[in-house]
Scaffold this active site. Structure first.
Site, short mmCIF file in Angstrom:
data_model
loop_
_atom_site.label_atom_id
_atom_site.label_comp_id
_atom_site.label_asym_id
_atom_site.label_seq_id
_atom_site.Cartn_x
_atom_site.Cartn_y
_atom_site.Cartn_z
N THR A 127 0.84 -1.21 0.00
CA THR A 127 0.00 0.00 0.00
C THR A 127 0.87 1.25 0.00
O THR A 127 0.60 2.22 -0.72
CB THR A 127 -0.95 0.00 1.21
OG1 THR A 127 -1.77 -1.16 1.15
CG2 THR A 127 -1.83 1.24 1.23
N CYS A 128 1.92 1.22 0.79
CA CYS A 128 2.80 2.38 0.93
C CYS A 128 3.50 2.71 -0.39
O CYS A 128 3.64 3.88 -0.76
CB CYS A 128 3.85 2.11 2.01
SG CYS A 128 3.16 1.56 3.59
N SER A 129 3.95 1.69 -1.10
CA SER A 129 4.72 1.88 -2.33
C SER A 129 3.85 2.05 -3.57
O SER A 129 4.28 2.65 -4.55
CB SER A 129 5.65 0.69 -2.56
OG SER A 129 6.60 0.60 -1.53
#
Length: 179
Positions: A54-56
């Site tokens: 999700t972060c990337s």
């Protein structure tokens, strides 16, 4: 959180310095909370880990893409903090081709702990990490807070939406209209 000053900590960062020479020309540099937050209006967002899905895929790239819109709302800087060391954060920033968002390594989790956002993620093999949140910080003081639901150790899910750049921008724009 609102009205609270961000914790005073020293971050151990790695900065490029050609004077170092060699194939890895970086040196250690201590950066304080004041260096990051004093005299600026910033959006700070925190996430469980560099290189995670999700972060990337969404969170960091969307903040990067929307930087101009944040600037038009009076934001001077956008910072991403994670309980990862400087080496990991630098490699992640390079892999994401970042030009606008600045990454802050909170390797020991001191800032995250003092923000009250440190959680165990042993169920994922991560150890202690940050809960996903974001804040608008004026001159070191939290003026808006965006925390994902379900704050807990070893959470089975990874909620994302409240701290998304789109939600923060919408909030900033609606407040400007209401003023």
């Amino acid at each position: 959180m609102l009205g609270r000053k961000v914790p005073s900590v020293t971050f151990r960062t790695r900065v490029r310095d050609e004077a170092v020479g060699g194939s890895n020309p970086f040196r250690w540099q201590d950066v304080s909370s004041d260096d990051y937050f004093a005299g600026k209006r910033v959006v700070l967002f925190s996430l469980p880990g560099a290189f995670t899905p999700t972060c990337s895929t969404f969170q960091l790239p969307d903040f990067e893409k929307l930087t101009a819109e944040f600037r038009s709302e009076g934001v001077d800087e956008i910072y991403c903090i994670s309980v990862n060391d400087a080496f990991v954060m630098n490699a992640w920033g390079k892999s994401q081709n970042l030009e606008n968002v600045k990454l802050i390594p909170d390797g020991s989790g001191e800032f995250t702990r003092k923000m009250g956002m440190l959680v165990a993620k042993d169920n994922l093999g991560f150890g202690m990490r940050s809960w996903r949140y974001a804040a608008v910080v004026d001159n070191g003081v939290v003026v808006q807070w965006f925390e994902e639901e379900g704050y807990s150790d070893n959470c089975d899910s990874d909620p994302y939406g409240v701290s998304s750049p789109q939600n923060i921008l919408e909030t900033l724009k609606s407040q400007k209209l209401a003023a």
